[in-house]
Design a protein around this motif. Structure first.
Motif, PDB file in Angstrom:
ATOM      1  N   LYS A 171       3.299  -7.513   4.212  1.00  0.00           N
ATOM      2  CA  LYS A 171       2.389  -7.727   5.338  1.00  0.00           C
ATOM      3  C   LYS A 171       2.422  -6.584   6.349  1.00  0.00           C
ATOM      4  CE  LYS A 171       2.653 -12.760   4.998  1.00  0.00           C
ATOM      5  NZ  LYS A 171       3.037 -14.030   5.671  1.00  0.00           N
ATOM      6  N   GLY A 172       2.992  -5.454   5.959  1.00  0.00           N
ATOM      7  CA  GLY A 172       2.964  -4.282   6.818  1.00  0.00           C
ATOM      8  C   GLY A 172       4.211  -4.035   7.626  1.00  0.00           C
ATOM      9  N   TYR A 173       5.240  -4.854   7.440  1.00  0.00           N
ATOM     10  CA  TYR A 173       6.482  -4.675   8.190  1.00  0.00           C
ATOM     11  C   TYR A 173       7.096  -3.314   7.871  1.00  0.00           C
ATOM     12  CZ  TYR A 173      11.301  -5.881   9.693  1.00  0.00           C
ATOM     13  OH  TYR A 173      12.532  -5.924  10.285  1.00  0.00           O
ATOM     14  N   GLY A 174       7.315  -2.516   8.907  1.00  0.00           N
ATOM     15  CA  GLY A 174       7.921  -1.201   8.729  1.00  0.00           C
ATOM     16  C   GLY A 174       7.030  -0.165   8.098  1.00  0.00           C
ATOM     17  N   ALA A 175       5.732  -0.441   7.959  1.00  0.00           N
ATOM     18  CA  ALA A 175       4.833   0.445   7.209  1.00  0.00           C
ATOM     19  C   ALA A 175       4.800   1.881   7.728  1.00  0.00           C
ATOM     20  CB  ALA A 175       3.420  -0.139   7.192  1.00  0.00           C
ATOM     21  N   PRO A 176       4.796   2.128   9.053  1.00  0.00           N
ATOM     22  CA  PRO A 176       4.758   3.524   9.513  1.00  0.00           C
ATOM     23  C   PRO A 176       5.943   4.357   9.017  1.00  0.00           C
ATOM     24  CG  PRO A 176       4.192   2.041  11.309  1.00  0.00           C
ATOM     25  CD  PRO A 176       4.700   1.179  10.183  1.00  0.00           C
ATOM     26  N   LEU A 177       7.105   3.719   8.870  1.00  0.00           N
ATOM     27  CA  LEU A 177       8.287   4.438   8.403  1.00  0.00           C
ATOM     28  C   LEU A 177       8.415   4.401   6.888  1.00  0.00           C
ATOM     29  CD1 LEU A 177      10.861   5.945   9.337  1.00  0.00           C
ATOM     30  CD2 LEU A 177      12.025   3.728   9.365  1.00  0.00           C
ATOM     31  N   LEU A 178       8.105   3.253   6.298  1.00  0.00           N
ATOM     32  CA  LEU A 178       8.249   3.096   4.851  1.00  0.00           C
ATOM     33  C   LEU A 178       7.080   3.660   4.066  1.00  0.00           C
ATOM     34  CD1 LEU A 178       9.577  -0.587   4.832  1.00  0.00           C
ATOM     35  CD2 LEU A 178      10.912   1.525   4.804  1.00  0.00           C
ATOM     36  N   LYS A 179       5.974   3.920   4.765  1.00  0.00           N
ATOM     37  CA  LYS A 179       4.762   4.509   4.170  1.00  0.00           C
ATOM     38  C   LYS A 179       4.165   3.638   3.066  1.00  0.00           C
ATOM     39  CE  LYS A 179       6.448   9.177   5.222  1.00  0.00           C
ATOM     40  NZ  LYS A 179       5.756   9.234   6.507  1.00  0.00           N
ATOM     41  N   THR A 180       4.298   2.327   3.199  1.00  0.00           N
ATOM     42  CA  THR A 180       3.793   1.432   2.158  1.00  0.00           C
ATOM     43  C   THR A 180       2.273   1.366   2.135  1.00  0.00           C
ATOM     44  OG1 THR A 180       4.191  -0.370   3.730  1.00  0.00           O
ATOM     45  CG2 THR A 180       5.841  -0.022   2.032  1.00  0.00           C
ATOM     46  N   LYS A 181       1.600   1.680   3.238  1.00  0.00           N
ATOM     47  CA  LYS A 181       0.143   1.635   3.238  1.00  0.00           C
ATOM     48  C   LYS A 181      -0.453   2.704   2.318  1.00  0.00           C
ATOM     49  CE  LYS A 181      -0.630  -0.625   7.687  1.00  0.00           C
ATOM     50  NZ  LYS A 181      -1.279  -0.548   9.012  1.00  0.00           N
ATOM     51  N   ARG A 182       0.330   3.729   2.017  1.00  0.00           N
ATOM     52  CA  ARG A 182      -0.135   4.759   1.093  1.00  0.00           C
ATOM     53  C   ARG A 182      -0.005   4.312  -0.361  1.00  0.00           C
ATOM     54  NH1 ARG A 182       2.629  10.274   3.630  1.00  0.00           N
ATOM     55  NH2 ARG A 182       1.858  10.018   5.769  1.00  0.00           N
ATOM     56  N   GLN A 183       0.650   3.177  -0.583  1.00  0.00           N
ATOM     57  CA  GLN A 183       0.915   2.721  -1.949  1.00  0.00           C
ATOM     58  C   GLN A 183      -0.019   1.601  -2.399  1.00  0.00           C
ATOM     59  OE1 GLN A 183       5.161   1.791  -2.384  1.00  0.00           O
ATOM     60  NE2 GLN A 183       5.647   3.232  -0.763  1.00  0.00           N
ATOM     61  N   VAL A 184      -1.036   1.261  -1.598  1.00  0.00           N
ATOM     62  CA  VAL A 184      -1.946   0.159  -1.939  1.00  0.00           C
ATOM     63  C   VAL A 184      -2.803   0.551  -3.143  1.00  0.00           C
ATOM     64  CG1 VAL A 184      -3.861  -1.254  -1.105  1.00  0.00           C
ATOM     65  CG2 VAL A 184      -1.965  -0.692   0.427  1.00  0.00           C
ATOM     66  N   PRO A 185      -2.930  -0.323  -4.181  1.00  0.00           N
ATOM     67  CA  PRO A 185      -2.264  -1.620  -4.268  1.00  0.00           C
ATOM     68  C   PRO A 185      -0.754  -1.462  -4.403  1.00  0.00           C
ATOM     69  CG  PRO A 185      -3.338  -1.122  -6.342  1.00  0.00           C
ATOM     70  CD  PRO A 185      -3.760  -0.050  -5.378  1.00  0.00           C
ATOM     71  N   LEU A 186      -0.033  -2.217  -3.582  1.00  0.00           N
ATOM     72  CA  LEU A 186       1.419  -2.112  -3.497  1.00  0.00           C
ATOM     73  C   LEU A 186       2.082  -2.983  -4.550  1.00  0.00           C
ATOM     74  CD1 LEU A 186       3.993  -1.223  -1.879  1.00  0.00           C
ATOM     75  CD2 LEU A 186       3.680  -3.315  -0.534  1.00  0.00           C
ATOM     76  N   ILE A 187       2.994  -2.397  -5.305  1.00  0.00           N
ATOM     77  CA  ILE A 187       3.835  -3.157  -6.230  1.00  0.00           C
ATOM     78  C   ILE A 187       5.173  -3.363  -5.535  1.00  0.00           C
ATOM     79  CG2 ILE A 187       4.969  -3.220  -8.471  1.00  0.00           C
ATOM     80  CD1 ILE A 187       2.784  -1.425  -9.568  1.00  0.00           C
ATOM     81  N   PRO A 188       5.472  -4.591  -5.085  1.00  0.00           N
ATOM     82  CA  PRO A 188       6.754  -4.830  -4.400  1.00  0.00           C
ATOM     83  C   PRO A 188       7.910  -4.893  -5.385  1.00  0.00           C
ATOM     84  CG  PRO A 188       5.086  -6.512  -3.870  1.00  0.00           C
ATOM     85  CD  PRO A 188       4.630  -5.787  -5.090  1.00  0.00           C
ATOM     86  N   GLY A 189       9.055  -5.316  -4.868  1.00  0.00           N
ATOM     87  CA  GLY A 189      10.243  -5.483  -5.701  1.00  0.00           C
ATOM     88  C   GLY A 189      11.294  -4.450  -5.382  1.00  0.00           C
ATOM     89  N   ARG A 190      12.477  -4.926  -5.013  1.00  0.00           N
ATOM     90  CA  ARG A 190      13.541  -4.014  -4.599  1.00  0.00           C
ATOM     91  C   ARG A 190      14.659  -3.910  -5.625  1.00  0.00           C
ATOM     92  NH1 ARG A 190      10.077  -3.228  -2.185  1.00  0.00           N
ATOM     93  NH2 ARG A 190      10.473  -1.344  -3.368  1.00  0.00           N
ATOM     94  N   ASP A 191      14.789  -4.908  -6.490  1.00  0.00           N
ATOM     95  CA  ASP A 191      15.881  -4.835  -7.447  1.00  0.00           C
ATOM     96  C   ASP A 191      15.449  -5.383  -8.798  1.00  0.00           C
ATOM     97  OD1 ASP A 191      17.752  -7.430  -5.674  1.00  0.00           O
ATOM     98  OD2 ASP A 191      15.889  -7.566  -6.784  1.00  0.00           O
TER      99      ASP A 191
END
Length: 344
Positions: free
Chosen positions: A48-68
Motif C-alpha cells: 500500500k505504499g509504505y516506505g515507497a520513497p525509500l524502498l522505490k517500490t512504485k518503480r516496480q509496479v506491477p509489484l511482486i511482493p514476498g520477502r522470504d
C-alpha cells in the motif's frame, strides 16, 4: 509464469497473474524456482505504499511482493561460483531487491544461502526475513551465542514470527527469557523456551518485568512517544541494560515526508532517544533489516537441528496466499504461516 502481484498501491490487493519470466541472471544474481514462501507483516504495508520513497517500490509496479522463501537454484550469473543448479536455498530479501511471490525470480547472491536436506522446506519457507530480523536484533543488543548465558531478556511480541525466532535463538544460547504475548499465545511461547510469560494486557505484570535487555517486536503506540518498557529499564540500576526496537518510525516517516524529510525526522527521534538512554546507562538501538548470506546460513544450521522447536503454525497451498495476504487481520499468528507450491 504464475505470480502474485500488486497492480494498485492504493488498495494493496494481491492478485494471481501471468508474468513474463525474468531475464537471465546478471552479475552476482541467482535465478530461483519457488518451493514455498510466507507473509511478513511488512508485506501488506509495502503493497500500500509504505516506505515507497525509500524502498522505490512504485518503480516496480506491477509489484511482486514476498520477502522470504525456500527455493531451488535454476541458474547463476557471472561471479556466483558457490551455488549450482538444483541446489535448495534459504531466501531473505528486502523490498528494494524484488519479491518471491513468483514461480521464477532473480535475486542478488547476498539474499540466499544453501541449505542441507535436514532443514525442511516448511521451516525454510518462513525463516529467512523474520529470522534475519531476529538475529540482527539480538546482535544490536550485543547478545551472541558466546555471551547470552545467564542474561535476562524480555521479548515483547514474542509470539510473532520475529519474536518466535528470537525466542528460540536466545533459549538456545542460554538466556533467561520473559516472553510478552497475548493470553491465547502463552503456551506457544512456553514451548519455544520462555521461562516466564506476561500478558501484554496486564499492566501490573508488565510493570513487574525483571529484565535488563528488552527486544521490542510489537507495534508501537502514540507515534513512539510512549514506551513503558524503556521506562522500566530506566528505573533499574544494573549493568548491561539494552533496548532494541524493530518497530521504529523510519519507513512511516519517509512515507509521510519523503526521503529527506522522513530520514531527518526519524533520525532526530533516534538521536534524541539514544542520547537519553545513554545518559541512563542503556544501550539503545533501532534495527532495520539487512540482507546477509552468512547470517542466513547460520539460521539454516540452527533450524536444521531436530531439537529446535518449529516456528511454523500453519501450512497452506500457494493458491491460498492472496486470501491470507488480503485479510485485514494480518498474517496468521503465532509463529509463521507458510504457503507451499506443492500442497502440504
Amino acid at each position: 509464469m504464475k505470480a502474485f502481484t500488486i497492480v494498485d498501491p492504493r488498495t494493496g490487493t494481491l492478485y494471481p497473474a501471468d508474468m513474463p519470466v525474468p531475464p537471465a541472471p546478471t552479475h552476482n544474481q541467482v535465478r530461483l524456482a519457488l518451493i514455498g514462501t510466507s507473509i511478513n507483516p511488512i508485506d501488506p504495508l509495502v503493497a500500500k505504499g509504505y516506505g515507497a520513497p525509500l524502498l522505490k517500490t512504485k518503480r516496480q509496479v506491477p509489484l511482486i511482493p514476498g520477502r522470504d522463501a525456500v527455493a531451488r537454484v535454476v541458474d547463476v550469473g557471472k561471479g556466483v561460483t558457490d551455488l549450482r543448479p538444483g541446489q535448495r536455498v534459504l531466501v531473505a530479501a528486502s523490498p528494494r531487491t524484488g519479491g518471491t511471490y513468483a514461480e521464477i525470480f532473480n535475486l542478488p547472491r547476498k539474499c540466499v544461502a544453501p541449505i542441507e536436506d535436514s532443514l525442511s522446506d516448511a521451516t525454510a519457507a518462513g525463516l529467512g526475513y523474520a529470522g534475519l530480523t531476529a538475529l540482527q536484533a539480538l546482535a544490536a543488543a550485543d547478545l551472541t551465542a558466546d555471551n547470552a548465558r545467564g542474561k535476562h531478556l524480555c521479548i515483547n511480541g514474542a509470539s510473532g514470527g520475529v519474536g518466535s525466532i528470537a525466542l528460540v535463538l536466545a533459549r538456545r544460547w542460554g538466556a533467561t527469557i520473559t516472553a510478552v504475548a497475548s493470553q491465547r499465545n502463552q503456551d506457544w511461547v512456553r514451548c519455544r523456551g520462555a521461562d516466564q510469560t506476561v500478558d501484554y494486557r496486564d499492566p501490573d505484570a508488565m510493570a513487574a518485568i525483571d529484565a535488563d535487555i528488552i527486544l521490542n517486536f510489537a507495534a508501537p503506540g502514540d507515534n513512539h512517544r510512549q514506551d513503558p518498557l524503556l521506562d522500566l529499564l530506566r528505573r533499574r540500576d544494573t549493568p548491561g541494560r539494552a533496548y532494541v526496537n524493530t518497530t521504529n518510525p523510519v519507513l512511516s516517516s519517509v512515507t509521510d515526508k519523503g526521503v529527506v524529510g522522513g530520514l531527518t525526522t526519524s533520525g532526530g527521534i533516534y538521536l534524541k532517544k539514544r542520547l537519553a538512554a545513554h545518559r541512563a546507562g542503556i544501550r539503545y538501538r533501532w534495527v532495520l533489516f539487512q540482507e546477509n548470506a552468512e547470517q542466513l546460513a547460520y539460521l539454516a544450521r540452527v533450524f536444521a537441528d531436530p531439537d529446535t522447536p518449529t516456528i511454523v503454525s500453519d501450512s497452506q497451498p500457494l493458491d491460498a496466499l492472496p486470501e491470507a495476504f488480503n485479510d485485514p487481520k494480518g498474517p496468521p499468528s503465532p509463529g509463521k504461516g507458510i504457503f507451499m507450491v506443492e500442497a502440504p
